[in-house]
Design a protein around this motif. Sequence first.
Motif, PDB file in Angstrom:
ATOM      1  N   THR A 174      -7.583 -10.983   2.832  1.00 37.21           N
ATOM      2  CA  THR A 174      -8.609 -12.030   2.923  1.00 37.21           C
ATOM      3  C   THR A 174      -9.141 -12.182   4.352  1.00 37.21           C
ATOM      4  O   THR A 174     -10.205 -11.675   4.673  1.00 37.21           O
ATOM      5  CB  THR A 174      -8.057 -13.377   2.403  1.00 37.21           C
ATOM      6  N   ILE A 175      -8.386 -12.868   5.199  1.00 34.08           N
ATOM      7  CA  ILE A 175      -8.815 -13.091   6.591  1.00 34.08           C
ATOM      8  C   ILE A 175      -7.719 -12.612   7.558  1.00 34.08           C
ATOM      9  O   ILE A 175      -6.566 -12.450   7.151  1.00 34.08           O
ATOM     10  CB  ILE A 175      -9.132 -14.588   6.864  1.00 34.08           C
ATOM     11  N   HIS A 205      -2.459 -12.462   8.985  1.00 37.84           N
ATOM     12  CA  HIS A 205      -1.291 -12.374   8.094  1.00 37.84           C
ATOM     13  C   HIS A 205      -1.406 -11.083   7.307  1.00 37.84           C
ATOM     14  O   HIS A 205      -2.381 -10.354   7.448  1.00 37.84           O
ATOM     15  CB  HIS A 205      -1.243 -13.584   7.165  1.00 37.84           C
ATOM     16  N   GLY A 236       0.849  -1.199   0.000  1.00 38.71           N
ATOM     17  CA  GLY A 236       0.000   0.000   0.000  1.00 38.71           C
ATOM     18  C   GLY A 236       0.881   1.243   0.000  1.00 38.71           C
ATOM     19  O   GLY A 236       0.536   2.277  -0.588  1.00 38.71           O
ATOM     20  N   ARG A 243      -2.033   1.210   8.735  1.00 41.84           N
ATOM     21  CA  ARG A 243      -1.302   1.284  10.014  1.00 41.84           C
ATOM     22  C   ARG A 243      -1.888   2.338  10.948  1.00 41.84           C
ATOM     23  O   ARG A 243      -1.947   2.151  12.153  1.00 41.84           O
ATOM     24  CB  ARG A 243       0.193   1.504   9.782  1.00 41.84           C
ATOM     25  N   GLY A 295      -2.127  -2.322   2.427  1.00 39.24           N
ATOM     26  CA  GLY A 295      -2.857  -1.225   3.072  1.00 39.24           C
ATOM     27  C   GLY A 295      -2.018   0.003   3.375  1.00 39.24           C
ATOM     28  O   GLY A 295      -2.557   1.097   3.566  1.00 39.24           O
ATOM     29  N   ASP A 309      -6.855  -6.476  12.538  1.00 40.42           N
ATOM     30  CA  ASP A 309      -6.574  -7.094  11.236  1.00 40.42           C
ATOM     31  C   ASP A 309      -7.703  -6.784  10.258  1.00 40.42           C
ATOM     32  O   ASP A 309      -7.469  -6.485   9.083  1.00 40.42           O
ATOM     33  CB  ASP A 309      -6.462  -8.622  11.377  1.00 40.42           C
ATOM     34  N   GLY A 326      -0.598  -4.846  11.488  1.00 36.00           N
ATOM     35  CA  GLY A 326       0.207  -3.689  11.119  1.00 36.00           C
ATOM     36  C   GLY A 326       1.709  -3.915  11.195  1.00 36.00           C
ATOM     37  O   GLY A 326       2.478  -2.972  11.024  1.00 36.00           O
ATOM     38  N   THR A 339      -0.828  -9.074   3.279  1.00 33.63           N
ATOM     39  CA  THR A 339      -1.147  -9.395   1.883  1.00 33.63           C
ATOM     40  C   THR A 339      -0.033 -10.206   1.214  1.00 33.63           C
ATOM     41  O   THR A 339      -0.249 -10.767   0.146  1.00 33.63           O
ATOM     42  CB  THR A 339      -1.448  -8.108   1.073  1.00 33.63           C
TER      43      THR A 339
HETATM   44  P1  UTP Z   1      -0.647  -5.191   4.518  1.00 30.90           P
HETATM   45  O1  UTP Z   1      -0.536  -6.367   3.673  1.00 30.90           O
HETATM   46  O2  UTP Z   1      -0.691  -3.861   3.890  1.00 30.90           O
HETATM   47  O3  UTP Z   1       0.531  -5.217   5.583  1.00 30.90           O
HETATM   48  O4  UTP Z   1      -1.906  -5.348   5.437  1.00 30.90           O
HETATM   49  P2  UTP Z   1       1.889  -4.455   5.627  1.00 30.90           P
HETATM   50  O5  UTP Z   1       2.909  -5.468   5.991  1.00 30.90           O
HETATM   51  O6  UTP Z   1       1.692  -3.297   6.535  1.00 30.90           O
HETATM   52  O7  UTP Z   1       2.209  -4.004   4.117  1.00 30.90           O
HETATM   53  P3  UTP Z   1       2.504  -2.645   3.303  1.00 30.90           P
HETATM   54  O8  UTP Z   1       2.978  -1.569   4.227  1.00 30.90           O
HETATM   55  O9  UTP Z   1       1.230  -2.297   2.613  1.00 30.90           O
HETATM   56  O10 UTP Z   1       3.572  -3.086   2.366  1.00 30.90           O
HETATM   57  C1  UTP Z   1      -2.218  -4.401   6.470  1.00 30.90           C
HETATM   58  C2  UTP Z   1      -2.753  -5.124   7.689  1.00 30.90           C
HETATM   59  O11 UTP Z   1      -4.042  -5.688   7.399  1.00 30.90           O
HETATM   60  C3  UTP Z   1      -4.200  -6.945   8.039  1.00 30.90           C
HETATM   61  C4  UTP Z   1      -2.928  -7.143   8.882  1.00 30.90           C
HETATM   62  O12 UTP Z   1      -3.157  -6.600  10.163  1.00 30.90           O
HETATM   63  C5  UTP Z   1      -1.894  -6.292   8.145  1.00 30.90           C
HETATM   64  O13 UTP Z   1      -0.829  -5.876   8.972  1.00 30.90           O
HETATM   65  N1  UTP Z   1      -4.415  -8.024   7.028  1.00 30.90           N
HETATM   66  C6  UTP Z   1      -4.113  -7.811   5.709  1.00 30.90           C
HETATM   67  C7  UTP Z   1      -4.968  -9.244   7.424  1.00 30.90           C
HETATM   68  O14 UTP Z   1      -5.224  -9.472   8.611  1.00 30.90           O
HETATM   69  N2  UTP Z   1      -5.223 -10.198   6.467  1.00 30.90           N
HETATM   70  C8  UTP Z   1      -4.942 -10.007   5.149  1.00 30.90           C
HETATM   71  O15 UTP Z   1      -5.193 -10.909   4.313  1.00 30.90           O
HETATM   72  C9  UTP Z   1      -4.352  -8.789   4.777  1.00 30.90           C
END
Ligand code: UTP
Length: 224
Positions: A112-113, A116, A10, A50, A45, A67, A177, A118
């Motif tokens: 998705t859920i 974890h 993101g 965050r 995201g 999440d 996050g 993306t």
């Molecule tokens: P991100 O994939 O954006 O995490 O999902 P990130 O590691 O902060 O990545 P960047 O900064 O975009 O590169 C954001 C949050 O959404 C939740 C998690 O809490 C994750 O930290 N999430 C995302 C899930 O729980 N499940 C998912 O399938 C995706």
Amino acid sequence: METIVVSIGGSVIISEDADVSFFKKLVNLLNKLSSKYKIFIVVGGGKTARKYIELGRELGLSEETLDDLGIKITRINAKLLASIVETSNKKIPSTTSEANKINKTIVIMGGTIPGHSTDLVGAELAEKSGADRFIIATNVDGIYDKDPNKYDDAKQLREISIEKLIEKYGTGWNAAGSNVVIDGPALDVIDKIKIPTFVVNGKQLDQLEKAMTNQKFNGTRIII
Ligand code: UTP
């Protein structure tokens, strides 16, 4: 036709310096490559996710709810990108199985859920689609020996084995996050399915193109 999965942070598409011209160039690149490749894009995201997660945590919300907030933001980012990529799906799928069934050359989704990031969604999609390559497009030039946002002397690694990454970061999920280069559950899938995985700076579209098309690029190759 080769299949490529790209997990794009993101922070790459929604950042201070990501303007209209960046979006247009990204869309042009995807359109160009879609004549030769089936492309799955999983959008993260970034900072917005965050912010919600940090505020929610201070308010005492459960990890699952945090999440879930993150997931919603990833889907908004996915919707934004899908809306400007003419040939992609317009409805954002909520599972990788659903995404894998969409009959378009460019398929875009978010999270998705809970449990974890993306990155895992991308790895799971790579497994289900039998992809040829998995590209992690982040906001730094690949994987470093330490956090390049914190340490000036951090060194970029041109390659690293999946075993070393797992040894260093583990395969578990930390917390909503978490800002790690690749999340643990994704490392586990990469190791299991042995998919060639490249980490590249997604803001540098010339390098992203090289990684997607399997040419020499500036970034990190994960040795599987
Ligand atoms: P991100 O994939 O954006 O995490 O999902 P990130 O590691 O902060 O990545 P960047 O900064 O975009 O590169 C954001 C949050 O959404 C939740 C998690 O809490 C994750 O930290 N999430 C995302 C899930 O729980 N499940 C998912 O399938 C995706």
